[in-house]
Write a protein that holds these residues in place. Structure first.
Motif, PDB file in Angstrom:
ATOM      1  N   PHE A 173      56.536  53.093 -13.177  1.00 11.42           N
ATOM      2  CA  PHE A 173      55.815  52.705 -11.967  1.00 11.42           C
ATOM      3  C   PHE A 173      56.501  53.297 -10.739  1.00 11.42           C
ATOM      4  N   ALA A 174      57.824  53.119 -10.659  1.00  8.11           N
ATOM      5  CA  ALA A 174      58.567  53.628  -9.506  1.00  8.11           C
ATOM      6  C   ALA A 174      58.499  55.151  -9.434  1.00  8.11           C
ATOM      7  N   LYS A 175      58.588  55.815 -10.582  1.00 10.37           N
ATOM      8  CA  LYS A 175      58.515  57.275 -10.605  1.00 10.37           C
ATOM      9  C   LYS A 175      57.195  57.770 -10.009  1.00 10.37           C
ATOM     10  N   ALA A 176      56.127  57.052 -10.282  1.00  6.75           N
ATOM     11  CA  ALA A 176      54.810  57.463  -9.788  1.00  6.75           C
ATOM     12  C   ALA A 176      54.601  57.136  -8.323  1.00  6.75           C
ATOM     13  N   PRO A 325      40.968  48.286 -17.822  1.00  8.13           N
ATOM     14  CA  PRO A 325      41.139  48.825 -19.180  1.00  8.13           C
ATOM     15  C   PRO A 325      39.960  49.657 -19.662  1.00  8.13           C
ATOM     16  N   LYS A 326      38.771  49.485 -19.042  1.00  9.42           N
ATOM     17  CA  LYS A 326      37.584  50.219 -19.462  1.00  9.42           C
ATOM     18  C   LYS A 326      37.357  51.483 -18.643  1.00  9.42           C
ATOM     19  N   MET A 327      38.266  51.784 -17.705  1.00  9.90           N
ATOM     20  CA  MET A 327      38.133  52.989 -16.888  1.00  9.90           C
ATOM     21  C   MET A 327      38.454  54.233 -17.720  1.00  9.90           C
ATOM     22  N   ALA A 328      38.076  55.406 -17.174  1.00  4.96           N
ATOM     23  CA  ALA A 328      38.323  56.667 -17.881  1.00  4.96           C
ATOM     24  C   ALA A 328      39.808  56.907 -18.100  1.00  4.96           C
ATOM     25  N   ASP A 329      40.638  56.582 -17.104  1.00  2.03           N
ATOM     26  CA  ASP A 329      42.096  56.722 -17.211  1.00  2.03           C
ATOM     27  C   ASP A 329      42.711  55.441 -16.664  1.00  2.03           C
ATOM     28  N   PRO A 330      42.896  54.429 -17.520  1.00  3.14           N
ATOM     29  CA  PRO A 330      43.405  53.140 -17.040  1.00  3.14           C
ATOM     30  C   PRO A 330      44.758  53.249 -16.340  1.00  3.14           C
ATOM     31  N   HIS A 331      45.604  54.189 -16.786  1.00  2.00           N
ATOM     32  CA  HIS A 331      46.948  54.308 -16.200  1.00  2.00           C
ATOM     33  C   HIS A 331      46.873  54.656 -14.715  1.00  2.00           C
ATOM     34  N   ILE A 332      46.121  55.695 -14.371  1.00  2.00           N
ATOM     35  CA  ILE A 332      45.986  56.079 -12.966  1.00  2.00           C
ATOM     36  C   ILE A 332      45.233  54.997 -12.189  1.00  2.00           C
ATOM     37  N   SER A 333      44.337  54.284 -12.850  1.00  2.00           N
ATOM     38  CA  SER A 333      43.596  53.213 -12.181  1.00  2.00           C
ATOM     39  C   SER A 333      44.522  52.066 -11.785  1.00  2.00           C
ATOM     40  N   TRP A 334      45.434  51.696 -12.687  1.00  2.00           N
ATOM     41  CA  TRP A 334      46.396  50.636 -12.351  1.00  2.00           C
ATOM     42  C   TRP A 334      47.289  51.063 -11.188  1.00  2.00           C
ATOM     43  N   LEU A 335      47.780  52.295 -11.237  1.00  2.00           N
ATOM     44  CA  LEU A 335      48.671  52.777 -10.165  1.00  2.00           C
ATOM     45  C   LEU A 335      47.939  52.844  -8.825  1.00  2.00           C
ATOM     46  N   SER A 336      46.711  53.344  -8.843  1.00  2.00           N
ATOM     47  CA  SER A 336      45.958  53.430  -7.588  1.00  2.00           C
ATOM     48  C   SER A 336      45.599  52.043  -7.069  1.00  2.00           C
ATOM     49  N   LEU A 337      45.372  51.085  -7.974  1.00  2.00           N
ATOM     50  CA  LEU A 337      45.098  49.718  -7.534  1.00  2.00           C
ATOM     51  C   LEU A 337      46.308  49.144  -6.800  1.00  2.00           C
ATOM     52  N   ALA A 338      47.505  49.395  -7.326  1.00  2.00           N
ATOM     53  CA  ALA A 338      48.714  48.927  -6.650  1.00  2.00           C
ATOM     54  C   ALA A 338      48.844  49.545  -5.261  1.00  2.00           C
ATOM     55  N   ALA A 394      47.743  64.329  -7.369  1.00  3.68           N
ATOM     56  CA  ALA A 394      48.471  65.585  -7.593  1.00  3.68           C
ATOM     57  C   ALA A 394      49.529  65.400  -8.679  1.00  3.68           C
ATOM     58  N   GLU A 395      50.225  64.255  -8.665  1.00  5.27           N
ATOM     59  CA  GLU A 395      51.205  63.964  -9.719  1.00  5.27           C
ATOM     60  C   GLU A 395      50.528  63.920 -11.086  1.00  5.27           C
ATOM     61  N   ARG A 396      49.327  63.333 -11.123  1.00  2.00           N
ATOM     62  CA  ARG A 396      48.599  63.275 -12.387  1.00  2.00           C
ATOM     63  C   ARG A 396      48.216  64.672 -12.855  1.00  2.00           C
ATOM     64  N   ARG A 397      47.724  65.490 -11.945  1.00  2.00           N
ATOM     65  CA  ARG A 397      47.299  66.840 -12.302  1.00  2.00           C
ATOM     66  C   ARG A 397      48.476  67.694 -12.789  1.00  2.00           C
ATOM     67  N   LEU A 398      49.648  67.451 -12.223  1.00  2.00           N
ATOM     68  CA  LEU A 398      50.837  68.207 -12.623  1.00  2.00           C
ATOM     69  C   LEU A 398      51.519  67.632 -13.861  1.00  2.00           C
ATOM     70  N   GLY A 399      50.959  66.544 -14.381  1.00  2.00           N
ATOM     71  CA  GLY A 399      51.518  65.938 -15.589  1.00  2.00           C
ATOM     72  C   GLY A 399      52.805  65.191 -15.351  1.00  2.00           C
TER      73      GLY A 399
END
Length: 403
Positions: A173-176, A325-338, A394-399
């Motif tokens: 979480f902190a890294k992102a 959890p039903k989003m296309a990419d739940p991980h990025i969705s949780w981070l963007s929600l925060a 951008a972080e997501r796109r760069l992996g």
């Protein structure tokens, strides 16, 4: 289902601040009434409430962090750190920068509401002594505490919820979100510099000397050790809730203070509020925000900003947790929600608890017309949001985002 929907809507009317002449319920009271109604009308059984609805890890994590911050506040750490930083600022602009940096940095480690509670008196004393207008500095404290708290899972209550509900680790979480949080703090500083450019004229000099607040150095060292221990446990991947509770319990033992005084500062109403909201939001269905991750991130972000103004960020995060959890990419969705739910707190005076604490403690010195707050708050919300979300995508796109 009809009963569940009626109870849910009635509860969220209270969360949105609606006042009914025949009922004297505030937000926590409305949430508790809604939770009880869910059981009384057979929507949920008591067993479902205990087993499925309430996320106990979130409540334990929040309790542990409350005890830790209470002990640190008792040692005088927050006020002393604020005083030490602000005493070294000798111009209106450097003082503003110091407040943004201190509030944002402290809020990244500990609950931002406590940082506002501890730091507001120091900021007021300093601006009074220097004969500076208090408004830009109070806004800096509130806005920066919100923006800085984006960085970690323990920065604010909604991040704690996201951490326990999503399963995202503290380090991941902190890294992102550290970089979006730092950039958001920079945006907050720039917005306030522009909005208050006359009041922050560089020609004046700050030569105020506020008395040094008391610091219990022995207790402060123990608190620092406990904080290092807890953060190390978080980074090592141990259970967030019980790592915080172990650190809090050890600190209670070694400081040898009266635990009742510490527990008296724990916000039991907030814990009850969380528990009740877990029950009310259990089983809510998912709306449509598009199909691909980028589209959902942008649309859901806009929806989050609006919803947080109506029902505040914590209730909305609980509601949204059933959709992500039903989003296309739940991980990025949780981070963007925060990110979005926290920065949305800068838009209006009542959008975050941090705002309410700062301006309640400031009294008459913190009076600001709603429209002026909205104008400044819009800049301190949407500029950091655009920069923060662009950075996250951008972080997501760069992996760079761990899963």
């Amino acid at each position: 289902m009809i009963a569940a929907l009626i109870i849910f809507l009635a509860t969220y009317l209270f969360l949105a601040g609606a006042e009914l002449p025949f009922l004297k319920l505030d937000r926590p009271g409305g949430a508790v009434a809604g939770a009880v109604a869910m059981v009384a009308f057979g929507v949920l059984t008591p067993e479902q409430v205990y087993r499925d609805a309430i996320n106990w890890d979130t409540l334990v994590l929040l309790l542990g962090m409350m005890i830790l911050t209470s002990l640190m506040a008792r040692a005088g750490i927050f006020r002393w750190v604020s005083w030490a930083a602000l005493e070294r600022a000798h111009g209106p602009r450097t003082l503003l920068l110091a407040i943004v940096a201190v509030a944002g940095g402290l809020s990244a480690l500990l609950v931002n509401d406590t940082i506002c509670l501890m730091c507001t008196p120091i900021v007021l004393a300093l601006v009074d002594e220097a004969r500076l207008p208090p408004l830009p500095y109070l806004l800096a404290l509130a806005f920066a505490s919100n923006a800085g708290s984006v960085a970690t899972l323990t920065g604010n209550p909604q991040n704690m919820l996201i951490g326990t509900l999503s399963g995202i680790g503290y380090a991941d979480f902190a890294k992102a979100l550290i970089l979006p949080a730092v950039l958001s703090l920079g945006c907050v500083y720039l917005v306030l510099r522009l909005a208050f450019r006359r009041e922050l004229a560089p020609s004046s000099r700050v030569d105020a000397h506020v008395p040094e607040p008391p610091l219990r150095r022995g207790h402060a060292l123990l608190c620092a050790g406990a904080l290092v221990f807890v953060v190390a446990g978080f980074l090592a991947g141990y259970n967030l809730a019980w790592t915080a509770m172990v650190g809090a319990a050890l600190l209670l033992i070694v400081t040898r203070g009266d635990p009742r005084e510490i527990f008296a500062q724990v916000d039991g109403t907030l814990l009850l509020f969380f528990a009740a909201l877990f029950v009310v939001t259990h089983g809510v269905a998912q709306p449509a925000f598009g199909y691909d991750a980028v589209q959902q991130t942008v649309r859901f972000g806009a929806f989050t900003v609006a919803a947080c103004q109506l029902v505040s960020n914590v209730p909305f995060v609980l509601l949204a947790s059933h959709w992500l959890p039903k989003m296309a990419d739940p991980h990025i969705s949780w981070l963007s929600l925060a990110l979005v739910s926290t920065l949305a707190g800068n838009l209006t005076p009542v959008a975050s608890v941090a705002n309410l604490i700062v301006f309640e403690l400031a009294g008459n010195k913190g009076k600001i017309p709603f429209l002026r707050f909205l104008l400044v708050g819009a800049g301190a919300t949407f500029l950091p949001l655009v920069v923060g979300l662009a950075t996250l995508l951008a972080e997501r796109r760069l992996g760079l985002l761990s899963r």
